[in-house]
Design a protein around this motif. Structure first.
Motif, PDB file in Angstrom:
ATOM      1  N   VAL A  55      50.971 -11.130  -9.694  1.00 16.39           N
ATOM      2  CA  VAL A  55      52.103 -12.013  -9.390  1.00 16.39           C
ATOM      3  C   VAL A  55      52.070 -12.416  -7.916  1.00 16.39           C
ATOM      4  N   GLY A  56      51.920 -11.418  -7.033  1.00 19.82           N
ATOM      5  CA  GLY A  56      51.867 -11.701  -5.602  1.00 19.82           C
ATOM      6  C   GLY A  56      50.695 -12.591  -5.237  1.00 19.82           C
ATOM      7  N   ASN A  57      49.542 -12.341  -5.854  1.00 25.32           N
ATOM      8  CA  ASN A  57      48.351 -13.141  -5.544  1.00 25.32           C
ATOM      9  C   ASN A  57      48.497 -14.589  -6.007  1.00 25.32           C
ATOM     10  N   VAL A  58      49.171 -14.808  -7.126  1.00 19.95           N
ATOM     11  CA  VAL A  58      49.386 -16.181  -7.594  1.00 19.95           C
ATOM     12  C   VAL A  58      50.367 -16.909  -6.681  1.00 19.95           C
ATOM     13  N   ILE A  59      51.429 -16.227  -6.262  1.00 22.40           N
ATOM     14  CA  ILE A  59      52.377 -16.841  -5.324  1.00 22.40           C
ATOM     15  C   ILE A  59      51.659 -17.257  -4.044  1.00 22.40           C
ATOM     16  N   MET A  60      50.722 -16.411  -3.583  1.00 22.40           N
ATOM     17  CA  MET A  60      49.963 -16.708  -2.366  1.00 22.40           C
ATOM     18  C   MET A  60      48.820 -17.689  -2.595  1.00 22.40           C
ATOM     19  N   ARG A  61      48.620 -18.074  -3.850  1.00 21.40           N
ATOM     20  CA  ARG A  61      47.536 -18.978  -4.243  1.00 21.40           C
ATOM     21  C   ARG A  61      46.164 -18.351  -4.039  1.00 21.40           C
ATOM     22  N   ILE A  94      51.521 -12.383   3.304  1.00 17.01           N
ATOM     23  CA  ILE A  94      51.318 -11.205   2.466  1.00 17.01           C
ATOM     24  C   ILE A  94      50.867 -10.011   3.312  1.00 17.01           C
ATOM     25  N   ILE A  95      51.354  -8.838   2.937  1.00 10.68           N
ATOM     26  CA  ILE A  95      50.867  -7.569   3.487  1.00 10.68           C
ATOM     27  C   ILE A  95      50.103  -6.893   2.368  1.00 10.68           C
ATOM     28  N   VAL A 161      49.206  -3.201  11.909  1.00 10.65           N
ATOM     29  CA  VAL A 161      48.493  -4.424  12.293  1.00 10.65           C
ATOM     30  C   VAL A 161      48.617  -5.467  11.185  1.00 10.65           C
ATOM     31  N   GLY A 162      48.497  -5.016   9.930  1.00 12.55           N
ATOM     32  CA  GLY A 162      48.657  -5.931   8.803  1.00 12.55           C
ATOM     33  C   GLY A 162      50.036  -6.567   8.776  1.00 12.55           C
ATOM     34  N   ILE A 163      51.054  -5.773   9.094  1.00 12.75           N
ATOM     35  CA  ILE A 163      52.420  -6.301   9.158  1.00 12.75           C
ATOM     36  C   ILE A 163      52.542  -7.306  10.300  1.00 12.75           C
ATOM     37  N   ALA A 164      51.978  -6.957  11.466  1.00 12.52           N
ATOM     38  CA  ALA A 164      52.030  -7.853  12.624  1.00 12.52           C
ATOM     39  C   ALA A 164      51.335  -9.177  12.320  1.00 12.52           C
ATOM     40  N   ARG A 165      50.208  -9.101  11.646  1.00 14.58           N
ATOM     41  CA  ARG A 165      49.490 -10.332  11.284  1.00 14.58           C
ATOM     42  C   ARG A 165      50.334 -11.207  10.357  1.00 14.58           C
ATOM     43  N   ALA A 166      51.018 -10.578   9.398  1.00 17.85           N
ATOM     44  CA  ALA A 166      51.860 -11.339   8.478  1.00 17.85           C
ATOM     45  C   ALA A 166      53.022 -12.008   9.199  1.00 17.85           C
ATOM     46  N   LEU A 167      53.490 -11.407  10.298  1.00 17.74           N
ATOM     47  CA  LEU A 167      54.636 -11.942  11.036  1.00 17.74           C
ATOM     48  C   LEU A 167      54.243 -12.989  12.076  1.00 17.74           C
ATOM     49  N   SER A 168      52.956 -13.119  12.356  1.00 20.72           N
ATOM     50  CA  SER A 168      52.512 -13.892  13.517  1.00 20.72           C
ATOM     51  C   SER A 168      52.906 -15.370  13.474  1.00 20.72           C
ATOM     52  N   LEU A 169      53.043 -15.949  12.285  1.00 16.36           N
ATOM     53  CA  LEU A 169      53.360 -17.380  12.180  1.00 16.36           C
ATOM     54  C   LEU A 169      54.830 -17.643  11.899  1.00 16.36           C
ATOM     55  N   GLY A 170      55.663 -16.602  11.997  1.00 17.37           N
ATOM     56  CA  GLY A 170      57.091 -16.778  11.770  1.00 17.37           C
ATOM     57  C   GLY A 170      57.444 -17.090  10.331  1.00 17.37           C
ATOM     58  N   PRO A 171      56.996 -16.275   9.371  1.00 23.30           N
ATOM     59  CA  PRO A 171      57.263 -16.558   7.956  1.00 23.30           C
ATOM     60  C   PRO A 171      58.722 -16.326   7.585  1.00 23.30           C
ATOM     61  N   GLU A 172      59.090 -16.827   6.411  1.00 17.07           N
ATOM     62  CA  GLU A 172      60.417 -16.570   5.854  1.00 17.07           C
ATOM     63  C   GLU A 172      60.342 -15.664   4.632  1.00 17.07           C
ATOM     64  N   PHE A 173      59.165 -15.619   3.995  1.00 17.59           N
ATOM     65  CA  PHE A 173      58.981 -14.823   2.782  1.00 17.59           C
ATOM     66  C   PHE A 173      57.660 -14.065   2.882  1.00 17.59           C
ATOM     67  N   ILE A 174      57.692 -12.766   2.567  1.00 17.10           N
ATOM     68  CA  ILE A 174      56.481 -11.947   2.629  1.00 17.10           C
ATOM     69  C   ILE A 174      56.310 -11.182   1.320  1.00 17.10           C
ATOM     70  N   VAL A 175      55.128 -11.275   0.753  1.00 11.79           N
ATOM     71  CA  VAL A 175      54.753 -10.443  -0.386  1.00 11.79           C
ATOM     72  C   VAL A 175      54.237  -9.119   0.164  1.00 11.79           C
ATOM     73  N   CYS A 176      54.929  -8.039  -0.147  1.00 17.73           N
ATOM     74  CA  CYS A 176      54.508  -6.703   0.289  1.00 17.73           C
ATOM     75  C   CYS A 176      53.855  -6.022  -0.909  1.00 17.73           C
ATOM     76  N   ASP A 177      52.522  -6.041  -0.949  1.00 20.07           N
ATOM     77  CA  ASP A 177      51.781  -5.534  -2.107  1.00 20.07           C
ATOM     78  C   ASP A 177      51.457  -4.053  -1.922  1.00 20.07           C
TER      79      ASP A 177
END
Length: 333
Positions: A55-61, A94-95, A161-177
């Motif tokens: 599900v998470g991978n499809v949302i992330m394309r 995504i994380i 580091v994975g969390i920091a990378r996910a935050l780097s572009l100022g997202p609004e939604f994160i898939v935490c896998d």
């Protein structure tokens, strides 16, 4: 409807099927729907192989959907192209589960963090370094980490580091896998609390994928339970844990360790075989293991319907499930 009143992410009848050579079609995700509001965490739970990560991978394309829709604030994610697609990719991150394999072992953390800025042509030079340092420190890491390679860090720091990378572009939604499943319990607590703090500071929305019910209960406002590619129950977190209506959810909750040793209950042990997700039958997929199974369950798939306000369950006999479970836990059957 104003955009601020829309869900950040809305999934409608999403399907992802895989062709299996000489066997048929594997129904990894088979017609699920849910939404996540701004600042909300939806916990997606179920046993291994039920389709949570897909599900998470499809949302992330990362996988192409077989059918259905994924909407970001009312706009289609799956059909987006060009600049619109690039904008979605900034807002939806995504994380990954494994904090080691998700980081390039040949690059320093600085280089890994810079990659998203280069792809999206955002800032450069000293400004880029300053922004990366701010995010790293926000995630509880020290600046020296930027000059290290992934193998030089422990699992907890790699996941940060994975969390920091996910935050780097100022997202609004994160898939935490399953972001903490491979970490020690003490590190799990640190990262879960960090995610909750960041959510409040940045008004983030999470799809939190996990098989650990205690973690999901701590971080989520709403819970969806998956079984063999389908959502079989969904409600507010407190409602799920206090008043589960689907036999599978009830069995999952009975396996959670209890602190009150004076409470004498027995775990509900599921018998029978798990059906194959390849070419599944027309009936309820949980029927071969269900303690409420009757003839209709084997031939007619139950719809996910609202059994109480805000509480959805896919079971023909949801009204009987709670009482039957109490009898089983008390050892009377």
């Amino acid at each position: 409807m104003e955009k601020q009143n829309l869900p950040v992410i809305e999934v409608r009848n999403l399907k992802k099927h895989f062709k299996v050579k000489n066997k048929g079609i594997l129904h990894a995700v088979d017609g699920i729907s849910f939404s996540v509001m701004p600042g909300e965490t939806l916990g997606l739970v179920g046993e291994s192989g039920c389709g949570k990560s897909t599900v998470g991978n499809v949302i992330m394309r990362l996988h192409k959907a077989t059918d259905g829709e994924v909407l970001y604030k009312g706009s289609s994610v799956l059909d987006s192209k060009g600049n619109e697609s690039m904008d979605f990719r900034k807002k939806i991150q995504i994380i990954f589960q494994d904090p080691y394999s998700s980081l390039n072992p040949k690059k320093t953390i600085q280089s890994i963090m810079e990659e998203s800025y280069r792809i999206h042509n955002l800032c450069s030079g000293n400004e880029r370094r300053e922004r990366i340092e701010e995010i790293i420190e926000l995630c509880g890491l020290e600046k020296y980490v930027l000059d290290k390679y992934p193998h030089e860090l422990d699992g907890g720091k790699r996941q940060l580091v994975g969390i920091a990378r996910a935050l780097s572009l100022g997202p609004e939604f994160i898939v935490c896998d399953e972001p903490v499943s491979s970490l020690d319990v003490s590190i799990q607590a640190t990262i879960i609390n960090l995610l909750m703090d960041l959510q409040k500071k940045m008004n983030l929305s999470f799809l939190f994928i996990s098989h650990d019910l205690s973690v999901v209960r701590h971080i989520s406002q709403k819970v969806a339970v998956m079984y063999l590619g389908q959502i079989i129950e969904m409600a507010q977190t407190d409602e799920i844990f206090a008043n589960a209506r689907h036999p599978y959810t009830i069995a999952l909750l009975s396996a959670v360790p209890k602190i009150n040793f004076k409470e004498k209950t027995s775990r509900i042990v599921l018998t029978g075989d798990v059906p194959s997700p390849i070419n599944p039958g027309e009936g309820c997929r949980f029927a071969p293991r269900c303690f409420l199974c009757r003839d209709i369950c084997k031939t007619q798939k139950p719809d996910l319907k609202e059994v109480e306000p805000g509480h959805f369950a896919a079971c023909h006999f949801y009204e009987e499930s709670r009482e039957k479970a109490r009898e089983m836990e008390a050892g009377r059957t």
